[in-house]
Design a protein around this motif. Structure first.
Motif, short mmCIF file in Angstrom:
data_model
loop_
_atom_site.label_atom_id
_atom_site.label_comp_id
_atom_site.label_asym_id
_atom_site.label_seq_id
_atom_site.Cartn_x
_atom_site.Cartn_y
_atom_site.Cartn_z
N ASN A 3 0.91 -1.02 0.12
CA ASN A 3 -0.03 0.46 0.04
C ASN A 3 1.06 1.54 -0.23
O ASN A 3 0.52 2.20 0.16
CB ASN A 3 -0.91 0.06 1.03
N ARG A 182 -6.22 2.52 -6.71
CA ARG A 182 -5.53 0.93 -5.68
C ARG A 182 -7.09 0.28 -5.39
O ARG A 182 -6.52 -1.17 -5.43
CB ARG A 182 -5.19 1.64 -4.82
N GLY A 284 -0.87 2.19 -7.75
CA GLY A 284 -0.71 0.50 -7.77
C GLY A 284 -0.16 -0.28 -8.87
O GLY A 284 -0.25 -1.75 -8.40
#
Length: 575
Positions: A3, A182, A284
Protein backbone atom coordinates in the motif's frame (compact mmCIF):
# COMPACT_ATOMS: atom_id res chain seq x y z
CA UNK A 1 -0.26 -5.68 -2.97
CA UNK A 2 1.80 -3.16 -1.00
CA UNK A 3 0.00 0.00 0.00
CA UNK A 4 2.96 2.35 0.16
CA UNK A 5 4.92 3.71 -2.82
CA UNK A 6 8.73 3.32 -3.00
CA UNK A 7 9.06 3.07 0.78
CA UNK A 8 7.00 6.18 1.50
CA UNK A 9 3.37 6.69 2.48
CA UNK A 10 0.72 7.43 -0.12
CA UNK A 11 -0.92 10.65 1.05
CA UNK A 12 -4.20 11.86 -0.39
CA UNK A 13 -4.25 15.39 1.05
CA UNK A 14 -7.98 15.86 0.45
CA UNK A 15 -8.79 12.85 2.66
CA UNK A 16 -9.54 14.86 5.78
CA UNK A 17 -12.69 15.39 7.80
CA UNK A 18 -15.35 17.76 6.48
CA UNK A 19 -15.21 20.24 9.42
CA UNK A 20 -11.50 20.83 8.80
CA UNK A 21 -12.16 21.45 5.10
CA UNK A 22 -14.88 23.94 6.09
CA UNK A 23 -12.38 25.75 8.34
CA UNK A 24 -9.85 25.95 5.53
CA UNK A 25 -12.49 27.20 3.08
CA UNK A 26 -13.46 29.99 5.49
CA UNK A 27 -9.83 30.93 6.07
CA UNK A 28 -9.13 30.98 2.33
CA UNK A 29 -11.62 33.82 1.81
CA UNK A 30 -9.39 36.09 3.93
CA UNK A 31 -6.02 35.18 2.41
CA UNK A 32 -4.14 36.64 -0.56
CA UNK A 33 -4.64 34.45 -3.62
CA UNK A 34 -2.36 33.11 -6.33
CA UNK A 35 -4.19 32.10 -9.49
CA UNK A 36 -2.55 29.00 -10.97
CA UNK A 37 -1.86 28.39 -14.64
CA UNK A 38 -2.66 25.08 -16.34
CA UNK A 39 0.69 23.45 -15.59
CA UNK A 40 0.59 24.49 -11.92
CA UNK A 41 -2.96 23.14 -11.63
CA UNK A 42 -1.88 19.77 -13.01
CA UNK A 43 0.95 19.69 -10.47
CA UNK A 44 -1.33 20.71 -7.60
CA UNK A 45 -3.91 18.05 -8.44
CA UNK A 46 -1.30 15.29 -8.28
CA UNK A 47 0.18 16.71 -5.06
CA UNK A 48 -3.27 16.73 -3.47
CA UNK A 49 -4.39 13.28 -4.57
CA UNK A 50 -1.11 11.52 -3.77
CA UNK A 51 0.08 11.02 -7.33
CA UNK A 52 3.31 12.85 -6.47
CA UNK A 53 3.75 11.16 -3.07
CA UNK A 54 5.85 11.66 -0.98
CA UNK A 55 5.48 15.35 -1.97
CA UNK A 56 3.05 17.27 0.24
CA UNK A 57 3.48 20.60 -1.47
CA UNK A 58 5.58 22.63 -3.87
CA UNK A 59 9.31 22.14 -3.32
CA UNK A 60 11.23 24.43 -1.00
CA UNK A 61 14.79 25.35 -1.88
CA UNK A 62 16.41 22.37 -0.12
CA UNK A 63 14.14 19.87 -1.84
CA UNK A 64 14.52 21.64 -5.17
CA UNK A 65 18.34 21.63 -5.01
CA UNK A 66 18.39 18.01 -3.90
CA UNK A 67 16.18 16.90 -6.76
CA UNK A 68 18.13 18.89 -9.35
CA UNK A 69 21.51 17.66 -8.13
CA UNK A 70 20.90 13.99 -7.24
CA UNK A 71 17.23 12.98 -7.68
CA UNK A 72 16.64 13.23 -3.93
CA UNK A 73 14.40 15.27 -1.70
CA UNK A 74 16.06 16.74 1.38
CA UNK A 75 14.83 13.77 3.47
CA UNK A 76 16.50 11.31 1.09
CA UNK A 77 13.37 10.15 -0.72
CA UNK A 78 13.76 9.48 -4.44
CA UNK A 79 12.16 12.10 -6.69
CA UNK A 80 13.47 13.15 -10.08
CA UNK A 81 11.48 16.18 -11.29
CA UNK A 82 11.39 19.67 -9.71
CA UNK A 83 7.79 20.58 -8.83
CA UNK A 84 7.76 24.33 -8.35
CA UNK A 85 5.29 27.10 -7.76
CA UNK A 86 6.91 29.68 -10.03
CA UNK A 87 5.72 33.28 -9.80
CA UNK A 88 6.76 36.65 -11.15
CA UNK A 89 8.50 39.13 -8.87
CA UNK A 90 5.52 41.43 -9.29
CA UNK A 91 3.09 38.76 -8.09
CA UNK A 92 5.25 37.93 -5.07
CA UNK A 93 5.32 41.59 -4.06
CA UNK A 94 1.63 42.11 -4.76
CA UNK A 95 0.53 39.21 -2.56
CA UNK A 96 3.15 39.86 0.15
CA UNK A 97 4.48 36.32 -0.01
CA UNK A 98 7.19 35.56 2.55
CA UNK A 99 8.27 32.68 4.79
CA UNK A 100 5.50 31.78 7.24
CA UNK A 101 2.74 33.41 5.20
CA UNK A 102 -0.36 31.51 4.12
CA UNK A 103 -1.73 31.95 0.62
CA UNK A 104 -4.68 30.43 -1.17
CA UNK A 105 -4.12 28.61 -4.47
CA UNK A 106 -6.95 29.34 -6.89
CA UNK A 107 -8.13 27.62 -10.06
CA UNK A 108 -7.86 30.00 -13.03
CA UNK A 109 -10.69 28.21 -14.88
CA UNK A 110 -13.52 28.69 -12.40
CA UNK A 111 -12.06 30.90 -9.63
CA UNK A 112 -12.43 28.15 -7.00
CA UNK A 113 -10.11 28.03 -3.99
CA UNK A 114 -8.34 24.65 -4.13
CA UNK A 115 -5.74 24.68 -1.37
CA UNK A 116 -3.85 26.78 1.17
CA UNK A 117 -0.06 26.86 1.00
CA UNK A 118 2.02 27.66 4.08
CA UNK A 119 5.21 29.26 2.74
CA UNK A 120 8.50 27.61 3.75
CA UNK A 121 10.66 29.89 1.65
CA UNK A 122 10.76 32.23 -1.32
CA UNK A 123 13.82 31.81 -3.50
CA UNK A 124 15.35 32.65 -6.84
CA UNK A 125 16.35 29.46 -8.69
CA UNK A 126 19.39 28.99 -10.86
CA UNK A 127 17.48 28.23 -14.05
CA UNK A 128 20.61 27.53 -16.08
CA UNK A 129 21.64 24.90 -13.52
CA UNK A 130 18.14 23.40 -13.45
CA UNK A 131 18.06 23.23 -17.23
CA UNK A 132 21.44 21.52 -17.44
CA UNK A 133 21.06 19.02 -14.60
CA UNK A 134 17.44 18.05 -15.17
CA UNK A 135 16.97 18.35 -18.93
CA UNK A 136 20.49 18.22 -20.38
CA UNK A 137 21.12 21.89 -21.07
CA UNK A 138 20.14 22.17 -24.77
CA UNK A 139 18.53 25.60 -25.19
CA UNK A 140 16.09 24.15 -27.74
CA UNK A 141 14.63 21.64 -25.27
CA UNK A 142 10.94 22.58 -24.72
CA UNK A 143 11.29 22.39 -20.93
CA UNK A 144 14.28 24.74 -21.00
CA UNK A 145 12.41 27.10 -23.32
CA UNK A 146 9.56 27.07 -20.80
CA UNK A 147 11.98 27.78 -17.97
CA UNK A 148 13.57 30.73 -19.75
CA UNK A 149 10.56 32.25 -21.52
CA UNK A 150 7.46 31.38 -19.48
CA UNK A 151 8.21 30.29 -15.92
CA UNK A 152 8.31 32.93 -13.21
CA UNK A 153 11.68 33.99 -11.81
CA UNK A 154 10.73 33.33 -8.18
CA UNK A 155 9.89 29.92 -6.67
CA UNK A 156 7.68 29.57 -3.60
CA UNK A 157 7.98 26.40 -1.53
CA UNK A 158 5.70 25.00 1.11
CA UNK A 159 3.19 22.32 2.07
CA UNK A 160 -0.40 22.55 0.91
CA UNK A 161 -3.65 21.80 2.70
CA UNK A 162 -6.39 20.79 0.29
CA UNK A 163 -9.78 22.46 0.48
CA UNK A 164 -11.41 20.62 -2.42
CA UNK A 165 -10.54 18.67 -5.55
CA UNK A 166 -10.15 20.29 -8.93
CA UNK A 167 -13.35 20.14 -10.93
CA UNK A 168 -13.38 18.22 -14.23
CA UNK A 169 -16.32 17.93 -16.60
CA UNK A 170 -14.90 15.43 -19.08
CA UNK A 171 -14.50 11.67 -18.65
CA UNK A 172 -15.28 11.90 -14.93
CA UNK A 173 -15.73 8.14 -14.64
CA UNK A 174 -12.18 7.55 -15.87
CA UNK A 175 -10.45 9.98 -13.48
CA UNK A 176 -9.21 7.80 -10.62
CA UNK A 177 -7.07 9.12 -7.78
CA UNK A 178 -4.22 6.81 -6.78
CA UNK A 179 -6.19 5.59 -3.75
CA UNK A 180 -9.29 4.97 -5.86
CA UNK A 181 -7.32 3.04 -8.47
CA UNK A 182 -5.58 0.90 -5.86
CA UNK A 183 -8.96 0.10 -4.30
CA UNK A 184 -10.33 -0.76 -7.75
CA UNK A 185 -7.47 -3.19 -8.33
CA UNK A 186 -8.11 -4.73 -4.91
CA UNK A 187 -11.80 -5.26 -5.72
CA UNK A 188 -10.84 -6.93 -9.00
CA UNK A 189 -8.33 -9.14 -7.21
CA UNK A 190 -5.40 -7.86 -9.25
CA UNK A 191 -2.00 -8.39 -7.63
CA UNK A 192 0.21 -7.54 -10.63
CA UNK A 193 -0.45 -4.53 -12.84
CA UNK A 194 1.51 -3.44 -15.91
CA UNK A 195 1.12 0.31 -16.50
CA UNK A 196 1.31 1.69 -20.02
CA UNK A 197 2.12 5.40 -20.42
CA UNK A 198 0.94 7.10 -23.59
CA UNK A 199 0.27 10.55 -25.01
CA UNK A 200 -0.65 9.30 -28.50
CA UNK A 201 -3.51 7.29 -29.99
CA UNK A 202 -3.12 3.52 -29.61
CA UNK A 203 -3.28 1.07 -32.50
CA UNK A 204 -3.20 -2.69 -32.89
CA UNK A 205 0.57 -2.92 -32.24
CA UNK A 206 0.13 -1.18 -28.86
CA UNK A 207 -2.64 -3.58 -27.93
CA UNK A 208 -0.45 -6.55 -28.87
CA UNK A 209 2.51 -5.10 -26.95
CA UNK A 210 0.55 -4.60 -23.72
CA UNK A 211 -1.22 -7.96 -23.93
CA UNK A 212 2.11 -9.71 -24.48
CA UNK A 213 3.72 -7.85 -21.53
CA UNK A 214 0.82 -8.79 -19.24
CA UNK A 215 0.73 -12.45 -20.23
CA UNK A 216 4.49 -12.87 -19.78
CA UNK A 217 4.14 -11.60 -16.20
CA UNK A 218 0.72 -13.09 -15.42
CA UNK A 219 -0.51 -9.55 -14.82
CA UNK A 220 -3.26 -7.16 -15.82
CA UNK A 221 -2.93 -3.91 -17.75
CA UNK A 222 -3.46 -0.28 -16.73
CA UNK A 223 -3.78 1.96 -19.77
CA UNK A 224 -2.79 5.27 -18.16
CA UNK A 225 -2.69 8.08 -20.75
CA UNK A 226 -1.65 11.65 -19.95
CA UNK A 227 -4.53 14.13 -20.31
CA UNK A 228 -2.83 17.19 -18.82
CA UNK A 229 -0.11 18.94 -20.84
CA UNK A 230 1.86 16.96 -23.42
CA UNK A 231 4.14 17.84 -26.31
CA UNK A 232 2.99 20.80 -28.47
CA UNK A 233 1.36 19.46 -31.60
CA UNK A 234 0.10 16.25 -29.97
CA UNK A 235 -3.43 15.10 -30.73
CA UNK A 236 -5.93 16.56 -28.24
CA UNK A 237 -6.85 14.38 -25.31
CA UNK A 238 -10.57 14.28 -26.22
CA UNK A 239 -9.77 12.48 -29.45
CA UNK A 240 -7.22 10.23 -27.77
CA UNK A 241 -9.56 9.18 -24.98
CA UNK A 242 -12.25 8.28 -27.54
CA UNK A 243 -9.58 6.14 -29.24
CA UNK A 244 -8.67 4.40 -25.97
CA UNK A 245 -12.35 3.77 -25.21
CA UNK A 246 -12.85 2.29 -28.68
CA UNK A 247 -9.81 0.03 -28.17
CA UNK A 248 -10.67 -1.33 -24.71
CA UNK A 249 -13.21 -3.98 -25.90
CA UNK A 250 -10.40 -5.48 -28.00
CA UNK A 251 -8.59 -6.63 -24.85
CA UNK A 252 -9.29 -10.11 -23.49
CA UNK A 253 -12.20 -9.93 -21.04
CA UNK A 254 -11.14 -8.44 -17.71
CA UNK A 255 -7.50 -7.88 -18.68
CA UNK A 256 -7.31 -4.07 -18.87
CA UNK A 257 -8.52 -0.92 -17.14
CA UNK A 258 -8.40 2.61 -18.54
CA UNK A 259 -7.60 5.52 -16.20
CA UNK A 260 -6.64 9.11 -17.01
CA UNK A 261 -3.61 10.93 -15.60
CA UNK A 262 -3.82 14.76 -15.30
CA UNK A 263 -0.06 15.20 -15.64
CA UNK A 264 1.83 18.16 -17.11
CA UNK A 265 4.66 16.43 -18.96
CA UNK A 266 8.08 18.09 -19.23
CA UNK A 267 9.39 15.74 -21.98
CA UNK A 268 12.39 15.16 -19.72
CA UNK A 269 13.58 11.78 -21.00
CA UNK A 270 15.46 9.80 -18.28
CA UNK A 271 14.38 12.09 -15.44
CA UNK A 272 10.79 11.96 -16.65
CA UNK A 273 10.87 8.15 -16.88
CA UNK A 274 11.85 7.87 -13.21
CA UNK A 275 9.12 10.38 -12.35
CA UNK A 276 6.55 8.42 -14.35
CA UNK A 277 7.57 5.22 -12.57
CA UNK A 278 7.04 6.88 -9.16
CA UNK A 279 3.63 8.15 -10.26
CA UNK A 280 2.56 4.71 -11.56
CA UNK A 281 3.77 3.02 -8.37
CA UNK A 282 1.65 5.48 -6.42
CA UNK A 283 -1.33 4.43 -8.58
CA UNK A 284 -0.82 0.77 -7.70
CA UNK A 285 1.20 -0.53 -10.66
CA UNK A 286 3.82 -3.22 -10.07
CA UNK A 287 5.33 -3.05 -13.59
CA UNK A 288 5.90 -0.12 -15.92
CA UNK A 289 6.51 -0.18 -19.68
CA UNK A 290 9.35 2.20 -20.55
CA UNK A 291 9.65 2.93 -24.23
CA UNK A 292 12.54 3.73 -26.51
CA UNK A 293 13.33 7.46 -25.97
CA UNK A 294 10.59 7.51 -23.32
CA UNK A 295 9.14 11.02 -22.87
CA UNK A 296 11.80 12.49 -25.14
CA UNK A 297 11.06 15.61 -27.20
CA UNK A 298 12.79 14.22 -30.31
CA UNK A 299 15.66 16.14 -31.86
CA UNK A 300 16.87 19.74 -32.02
CA UNK A 301 17.21 21.94 -35.12
CA UNK A 302 20.53 20.26 -35.95
CA UNK A 303 18.89 16.86 -36.03
CA UNK A 304 20.55 15.77 -32.79
CA UNK A 305 18.43 13.74 -30.36
CA UNK A 306 18.08 15.28 -26.92
CA UNK A 307 18.50 11.85 -25.31
CA UNK A 308 19.86 8.44 -26.22
CA UNK A 309 17.29 5.79 -27.22
CA UNK A 310 17.73 3.72 -24.05
CA UNK A 311 18.72 6.42 -21.53
CA UNK A 312 15.25 6.36 -19.96
CA UNK A 313 15.20 2.58 -19.54
CA UNK A 314 18.66 2.65 -17.97
CA UNK A 315 17.65 5.45 -15.59
CA UNK A 316 14.60 3.58 -14.25
CA UNK A 317 16.49 0.30 -14.02
CA UNK A 318 19.15 2.03 -11.90
CA UNK A 319 16.54 2.76 -9.19
CA UNK A 320 14.48 -0.40 -9.71
CA UNK A 321 14.78 -1.78 -6.17
CA UNK A 322 14.11 1.57 -4.52
CA UNK A 323 11.17 2.32 -6.79
CA UNK A 324 9.60 -1.03 -6.07
CA UNK A 325 8.36 -1.25 -9.65
CA UNK A 326 9.72 -3.47 -12.42
CA UNK A 327 10.78 -1.99 -15.75
CA UNK A 328 9.20 -3.61 -18.80
CA UNK A 329 11.24 -2.62 -21.88
CA UNK A 330 9.06 -1.49 -24.78
CA UNK A 331 9.23 -4.03 -27.60
CA UNK A 332 8.88 -2.71 -31.14
CA UNK A 333 6.11 -4.80 -32.71
CA UNK A 334 5.82 -5.51 -36.43
CA UNK A 335 3.07 -7.12 -38.49
CA UNK A 336 3.55 -10.45 -40.26
CA UNK A 337 0.94 -10.47 -43.05
CA UNK A 338 1.41 -14.13 -43.94
CA UNK A 339 0.47 -15.17 -40.39
CA UNK A 340 -1.82 -12.19 -39.58
CA UNK A 341 -0.04 -11.56 -36.31
CA UNK A 342 2.26 -9.12 -34.55
CA UNK A 343 5.65 -10.10 -33.16
CA UNK A 344 8.56 -8.23 -31.57
CA UNK A 345 10.99 -7.14 -34.28
CA UNK A 346 13.90 -9.03 -32.74
CA UNK A 347 11.96 -12.31 -32.91
CA UNK A 348 11.23 -12.12 -36.65
CA UNK A 349 13.55 -14.10 -38.99
CA UNK A 350 15.21 -12.04 -41.71
CA UNK A 351 13.40 -13.75 -44.59
CA UNK A 352 9.89 -13.22 -43.15
CA UNK A 353 7.76 -10.51 -44.79
CA UNK A 354 6.69 -7.66 -42.50
CA UNK A 355 4.54 -4.54 -42.81
CA UNK A 356 4.44 -1.30 -40.85
CA UNK A 357 3.00 2.21 -41.10
CA UNK A 358 4.99 5.06 -39.55
CA UNK A 359 3.41 7.93 -37.65
CA UNK A 360 4.25 10.24 -40.55
CA UNK A 361 2.59 7.89 -43.02
CA UNK A 362 -0.49 7.58 -40.80
CA UNK A 363 -0.88 11.36 -40.62
CA UNK A 364 -0.47 11.55 -44.40
CA UNK A 365 -3.23 8.99 -44.91
CA UNK A 366 -5.53 10.80 -42.51
CA UNK A 367 -4.93 14.09 -44.33
CA UNK A 368 -5.55 12.59 -47.76
CA UNK A 369 -8.38 10.27 -46.76
CA UNK A 370 -6.37 7.26 -47.99
CA UNK A 371 -7.04 3.76 -46.69
CA UNK A 372 -5.75 2.72 -43.26
CA UNK A 373 -5.65 -1.09 -43.24
CA UNK A 374 -7.28 -3.10 -40.47
CA UNK A 375 -4.04 -4.94 -39.77
CA UNK A 376 -2.61 -1.62 -38.56
CA UNK A 377 -5.53 -0.22 -36.58
CA UNK A 378 -9.05 -1.31 -35.73
CA UNK A 379 -11.92 0.24 -37.77
CA UNK A 380 -13.48 1.83 -34.68
CA UNK A 381 -10.17 3.56 -33.87
CA UNK A 382 -9.74 4.83 -37.44
CA UNK A 383 -13.31 6.14 -37.36
CA UNK A 384 -12.55 8.28 -34.30
CA UNK A 385 -9.34 9.64 -35.86
CA UNK A 386 -11.07 10.50 -39.14
CA UNK A 387 -13.78 12.43 -37.27
CA UNK A 388 -11.11 14.60 -35.63
CA UNK A 389 -8.76 14.72 -38.63
CA UNK A 390 -10.73 15.37 -41.79
CA UNK A 391 -8.83 15.27 -45.12
CA UNK A 392 -6.94 18.43 -46.10
CA UNK A 393 -9.64 19.61 -48.49
CA UNK A 394 -12.08 19.74 -45.55
CA UNK A 395 -9.74 21.43 -43.06
CA UNK A 396 -9.87 25.11 -42.15
CA UNK A 397 -7.15 27.60 -43.06
CA UNK A 398 -6.32 31.31 -42.84
CA UNK A 399 -5.08 33.59 -45.60
CA UNK A 400 -3.47 36.60 -43.92
CA UNK A 401 -2.76 39.53 -46.27
CA UNK A 402 -0.43 42.30 -45.10
CA UNK A 403 0.61 45.50 -46.83
CA UNK A 404 0.26 49.29 -46.95
CA UNK A 405 -3.09 51.04 -47.08
CA UNK A 406 -4.29 51.01 -50.73
CA UNK A 407 -1.78 48.28 -51.63
CA UNK A 408 -4.65 46.25 -53.04
CA UNK A 409 -4.84 43.76 -50.18
CA UNK A 410 -8.53 44.54 -49.58
CA UNK A 411 -9.33 44.10 -53.27
CA UNK A 412 -7.50 40.76 -53.33
CA UNK A 413 -9.31 39.68 -50.16
CA UNK A 414 -12.75 40.50 -51.62
CA UNK A 415 -11.98 38.76 -54.90
CA UNK A 416 -10.61 35.69 -53.11
CA UNK A 417 -13.71 35.63 -50.93
CA UNK A 418 -15.90 35.46 -54.04
CA UNK A 419 -13.70 32.77 -55.62
CA UNK A 420 -13.75 30.49 -52.57
CA UNK A 421 -17.48 30.97 -52.03
CA UNK A 422 -18.07 30.08 -55.68
CA UNK A 423 -16.18 26.83 -55.24
CA UNK A 424 -18.10 25.86 -52.08
CA UNK A 425 -17.21 23.04 -49.72
CA UNK A 426 -16.61 25.17 -46.61
CA UNK A 427 -17.74 28.48 -45.13
CA UNK A 428 -15.62 31.56 -45.90
CA UNK A 429 -15.12 34.47 -43.49
CA UNK A 430 -13.73 37.85 -44.52
CA UNK A 431 -11.93 39.99 -41.92
CA UNK A 432 -11.03 43.33 -43.54
CA UNK A 433 -8.92 45.75 -41.54
CA UNK A 434 -11.52 48.55 -41.40
CA UNK A 435 -14.34 46.12 -40.54
CA UNK A 436 -12.37 44.63 -37.66
CA UNK A 437 -11.47 48.12 -36.43
CA UNK A 438 -15.12 49.15 -36.27
CA UNK A 439 -16.58 45.89 -34.96
CA UNK A 440 -13.88 44.40 -32.71
CA UNK A 441 -11.35 47.11 -31.93
CA UNK A 442 -13.24 50.39 -31.97
CA UNK A 443 -11.67 51.50 -28.68
CA UNK A 444 -8.10 50.98 -29.89
CA UNK A 445 -5.83 53.67 -31.27
CA UNK A 446 -2.78 53.32 -33.48
CA UNK A 447 0.05 53.01 -30.99
CA UNK A 448 2.24 49.94 -31.39
CA UNK A 449 0.58 48.35 -28.37
CA UNK A 450 -2.91 48.95 -29.75
CA UNK A 451 -1.95 47.73 -33.21
CA UNK A 452 -0.61 44.51 -31.74
CA UNK A 453 -3.78 44.06 -29.66
CA UNK A 454 -5.81 44.45 -32.84
CA UNK A 455 -3.80 41.78 -34.68
CA UNK A 456 -4.01 39.49 -31.66
CA UNK A 457 -7.81 39.75 -31.80
CA UNK A 458 -7.80 39.00 -35.53
CA UNK A 459 -5.53 36.01 -34.91
CA UNK A 460 -7.80 34.71 -32.18
CA UNK A 461 -10.96 35.01 -34.29
CA UNK A 462 -9.17 33.45 -37.27
CA UNK A 463 -7.96 30.54 -35.14
CA UNK A 464 -11.45 29.79 -33.85
CA UNK A 465 -12.92 29.90 -37.36
CA UNK A 466 -10.05 27.79 -38.71
CA UNK A 467 -10.64 25.22 -35.98
CA UNK A 468 -14.26 24.92 -37.11
CA UNK A 469 -13.15 24.16 -40.69
CA UNK A 470 -13.73 27.59 -42.26
CA UNK A 471 -11.62 29.45 -44.79
CA UNK A 472 -10.59 32.77 -43.24
CA UNK A 473 -9.35 35.75 -45.24
CA UNK A 474 -7.85 38.51 -43.09
CA UNK A 475 -6.46 41.74 -44.54
CA UNK A 476 -5.07 44.09 -41.87
CA UNK A 477 -2.02 46.30 -42.40
CA UNK A 478 -0.21 44.31 -39.65
CA UNK A 479 2.96 46.42 -39.81
CA UNK A 480 4.96 44.55 -37.14
CA UNK A 481 6.60 41.16 -37.59
CA UNK A 482 6.06 40.14 -33.93
CA UNK A 483 2.27 40.37 -34.21
CA UNK A 484 2.23 38.54 -37.55
CA UNK A 485 4.32 35.72 -36.05
CA UNK A 486 1.97 35.56 -33.06
CA UNK A 487 -1.05 35.35 -35.37
CA UNK A 488 0.57 32.48 -37.27
CA UNK A 489 1.33 30.61 -34.06
CA UNK A 490 -2.21 30.79 -32.71
CA UNK A 491 -3.83 29.80 -36.02
CA UNK A 492 -1.44 26.92 -36.73
CA UNK A 493 -2.62 25.17 -33.59
CA UNK A 494 -5.78 24.38 -35.55
CA UNK A 495 -4.99 24.61 -39.27
CA UNK A 496 -2.87 26.11 -42.02
CA UNK A 497 -1.78 29.76 -42.09
CA UNK A 498 -0.52 31.55 -45.20
CA UNK A 499 1.04 35.00 -45.01
CA UNK A 500 0.58 36.92 -48.27
CA UNK A 501 2.71 40.05 -48.55
CA UNK A 502 1.02 42.53 -50.86
CA UNK A 503 4.26 44.34 -51.70
CA UNK A 504 2.85 47.17 -53.80
CA UNK A 505 5.41 50.02 -53.33
CA UNK A 506 4.50 52.89 -51.06
CA UNK A 507 4.76 55.50 -53.81
CA UNK A 508 2.30 53.55 -55.97
CA UNK A 509 -0.10 53.19 -53.04
CA UNK A 510 0.09 56.94 -52.49
CA UNK A 511 -0.29 57.95 -56.15
CA UNK A 512 -3.38 55.78 -56.67
CA UNK A 513 -5.07 56.83 -53.42
CA UNK A 514 -8.44 58.25 -54.50
CA UNK A 515 -9.64 58.88 -50.94
CA UNK A 516 -6.88 61.34 -50.11
CA UNK A 517 -5.82 59.50 -46.95
CA UNK A 518 -2.10 59.72 -47.68
CA UNK A 519 -2.41 63.44 -48.49
CA UNK A 520 -4.11 64.03 -45.14
CA UNK A 521 -1.36 62.07 -43.37
CA UNK A 522 1.36 64.09 -45.14
CA UNK A 523 -0.31 67.30 -43.95
CA UNK A 524 -0.37 65.98 -40.38
CA UNK A 525 -4.13 65.67 -40.21
CA UNK A 526 -3.81 61.94 -39.53
CA UNK A 527 -1.24 60.83 -36.97
CA UNK A 528 0.45 57.42 -36.73
CA UNK A 529 -0.14 56.52 -40.37
CA UNK A 530 1.81 53.48 -41.57
CA UNK A 531 4.37 54.44 -44.22
CA UNK A 532 4.21 58.16 -43.43
CA UNK A 533 5.01 58.66 -39.75
CA UNK A 534 4.74 55.06 -38.56
CA UNK A 535 6.98 52.14 -39.63
CA UNK A 536 6.13 49.05 -41.66
CA UNK A 537 8.32 46.00 -41.10
CA UNK A 538 8.10 44.27 -44.47
CA UNK A 539 8.18 40.45 -44.34
CA UNK A 540 11.64 39.12 -45.15
CA UNK A 541 13.05 35.76 -46.09
CA UNK A 542 10.62 32.90 -45.58
CA UNK A 543 8.16 34.80 -43.41
CA UNK A 544 5.80 35.33 -46.36
CA UNK A 545 4.37 32.30 -48.12
CA UNK A 546 3.65 34.40 -51.21
CA UNK A 547 4.57 37.91 -52.38
CA UNK A 548 2.38 39.80 -54.87
CA UNK A 549 2.74 43.33 -56.22
CA UNK A 550 -0.26 45.05 -57.83
CA UNK A 551 1.98 47.55 -59.59
CA UNK A 552 3.14 44.60 -61.72
CA UNK A 553 0.13 42.24 -61.76
CA UNK A 554 -3.66 42.30 -61.53
CA UNK A 555 -5.97 41.34 -58.70
CA UNK A 556 -7.12 38.36 -60.78
CA UNK A 557 -3.53 37.11 -61.16
CA UNK A 558 -2.83 37.54 -57.45
CA UNK A 559 -5.98 35.60 -56.52
CA UNK A 560 -5.02 32.84 -58.94
CA UNK A 561 -1.60 32.54 -57.29
CA UNK A 562 -3.22 32.19 -53.87
CA UNK A 563 -5.62 29.54 -55.18
CA UNK A 564 -2.69 27.60 -56.66
CA UNK A 565 -0.92 27.83 -53.28
CA UNK A 566 -3.98 26.37 -51.55
CA UNK A 567 -4.38 23.64 -54.17
CA UNK A 568 -0.73 22.63 -53.92
CA UNK A 569 -1.22 22.27 -50.16
CA UNK A 570 -4.17 19.94 -50.70
CA UNK A 571 -6.65 22.38 -49.14
CA UNK A 572 -8.88 22.79 -52.18
CA UNK A 573 -10.61 20.41 -54.52
CA UNK A 574 -9.55 21.06 -58.09
CA UNK A 575 -11.49 23.98 -59.56
Amino acid sequence: MANSPHGGILKDLIARDAPRRDELAAEAEKLPAVVLNERQLCDLELIINGGFSPLEGFMNEKDYNGVCENNRLADGNLFSMPINLDLSEEEVKKTGIKAGARIVLRDSRDDRNIAILTVDDVYRPDKAKEGKLVFGGDAEHPAIKYLNNTAGDIYVGGKVEAIQRLMHYDYVGLRYTPAELRLHFEKLGWSKVVAFQTRNPMHRAHRELTVRAARQRQANVLIHPVVGLTKPGDIDHFTRVRVYQALMPRYPNGMAVLGLLPLAMRMGGPREAIWHAIIRKNHGATHFIVGRDHAGPGSNSKGQDFYGPYDAQDAVEKYRDELGIEVVPFQMMTYLPDNDEYKPVDEVPKDVRTLNISGTELRKRLRSGADIPEWFSYPEVVRVLRESHPPRNKQGFTIFLTGFTNSGKDAIARALNVTLNQQGGRSVSLLLGETVRSELSSELGFSREDREKNIHRIGFVASELTKSGAAVIAAPIAPFKSSRVAAREIVEKFGSFFLIHVATPLDVCEKTDKRGIYAAARKGDIKGFTGVDDPYEAPEGKEADLVVDLSKETVRTAVHQIVLLLESSGLLDQL
